[in-house]
Structure formats: structure tokens, C-alpha cells
Enzyme design. Sequence first.
Site, short mmCIF file in Angstrom:
data_model
loop_
_atom_site.label_atom_id
_atom_site.label_comp_id
_atom_site.label_asym_id
_atom_site.label_seq_id
_atom_site.Cartn_x
_atom_site.Cartn_y
_atom_site.Cartn_z
CB THR A 46 -0.92 0.01 1.23
OG1 THR A 46 -1.76 -1.15 1.19
CG2 THR A 46 -1.80 1.26 1.24
CE LYS B 49 -5.26 -1.75 1.71
NZ LYS B 49 -3.93 -2.39 1.74
CE LYS C 254 2.39 1.86 4.69
NZ LYS C 254 1.87 1.02 3.55
#
Length: 295
Positions: free
Chosen positions: A102, A177, A245
Site C-alpha cells: 500500500t 486501496k 502510514k
Amino acid sequence: MTLPVSERIIGFVGTGVMGKSMANHFLQAGYTVLVYTRTKEKAADLLAAGAIWKEHVSELAKEANVIITMVGYPSDVEEVYLSADGIVANAKPGTYLIDMTTSKPSLAKHIYEEAKKHELYSLDAPVSGGDVGAREARLTIMVGGDQEVFDAMEPVFTIMGTNVVLQGGPGAGQHTKMCNQICIATNMIGVCEAIAYAKKAGLDPEKVLTSIGAGAAGSWSLSNLAPRMIAGNFAPGFYVKHFIKDMGIALEAAEEMGLMTPGLALSKSLYEELAANGEADSGTQALIKWFEGKK
């Protein structure tokens, strides 16, 4: 562009919580699997199962026909792909590159353009499903890139997942995502609040899950992570630090598009407080500790 049987040499970079299971599926499917990870010990099980260790990313890149990366942060992705010793500079023309980390949509686009200059085929393909989905080859895979490249790699994706969709051009997988992580971020707050409420009300939280999980409140997090919360199991299927993150990437991208995401911002702030209290390496279900620690 279907990959010939004789060229089924997979290079796998990153064998952490999810990457190890994903790479193992290729071994079970009869592929030759080359692996590299920063800490060789993390690849011990794969090596025992027949994977071939490579000392450097560049060495792996020169031999593999398909290279899959599952690393930690965008900075790791950039280094693995774009450094002088990285994949783009060392892979042979015609190699397929699949980043399943990701990462930033803008970085995915940049890698695509650099790969194209070297006659390489690049896809960004982040996943959802956690450690269980990786282990059981039931991952959702969100792909960005060219249609013909996706078509060639679809058999590769189906070894790891059951829900594989080309979302659009370069970066579209990463944007999708981000949608996934935005949904999870606020859903996790609701799951934790519901469990905390059930306990305060003197209910059996497992019985509560039996009722609400089958109705409109149902979600993957409620079904899979809430039982871990109740059991006090905070082992990482997905690290708190990695979720922070991801939420940071999503917030940055949303701001660039002029979109307000207050639920995402709240969730990120709660997880950051949780990490500051020593839970960065716990699974995301550890957020329940934030609620249970408040009076």
C-alpha cells in the site's frame, strides 16, 4: 502475453506477515520462487519449502520474469524500484513488476513511467484481507495499470486472491486501496465503541457479536477483529504502524483533491495516540485498548 510455463520464475521481495503466505502459494503452485527480504530469518520457512534466496534485489531482478513486492513504506518501494541497485535498473526487458505494497498513487504512476522506459510492465496491486486472507489465498487485489498487462498477470493474481479487479490506469489500484482504508478507519472506531459499550452494559460481548454481526452492522472487522479484541489477542494481522502510514497517504491524497475526510482524520489521531503508548507493532484490533483505557 500469457506467461509461458518455462518462464514461471517469481521474484518476491518482502516476506513479512502477509508476504510470506503469498510467496508460499507460488511454491505450492509449482513456480520457481526467488526471495529477498532485509532480514533473511523472516524467509526461513520459505527457504525450507524450496524458495531460493537472493542476496540483493538487483540479483533477484536479473533472474525473475515476474517480480512481486510487498514491503513497508513508500520510501521502501521507491528504494526497491528506483535506486541504482533496484528493480527497474536491473530487470531484463519484458519483466512484469507488481507492487502489492500500500503506497502513494503518485509513486505508482512514477514507477509505471520509469518501467516503461526500460521496456518493463508495471502494475500497482495493493491488497485487502489481512493475514487470514493472505494465508488462505482469499485476498482482494486492487489493480492499476494497462489492460493487456493485467490480462497477462491475472493467473498470477488468482494464486493469491479471489477478488481481483482492474480499477483503471497506473495509480488506480492505490487510490482504490485508499477507499478501502478510509472505510476501515471509521469502521474500527464503531467496532471498538460497540464492544466497550457491551462490556459497560454488562453484556456478554461474544453473544452481542452473534446478533449484530448478522445484521446491518456486519463488517469484516466486526467478524474477524472483534473476536480478537474480546480474547485479548493483539498479534498483528496488520500492524498499527502500517495502518497509520496508510491513513497518512489517504489524508494527503484527499487533501490534494480538496476532499474533507473527518472520520479518517479522527481515526488516525486515535491510532497515533495508541502507537505512542507502545502499540505500534500490535495488530490494528489493539485500538480497543484506547477505549478501555479511557474513563
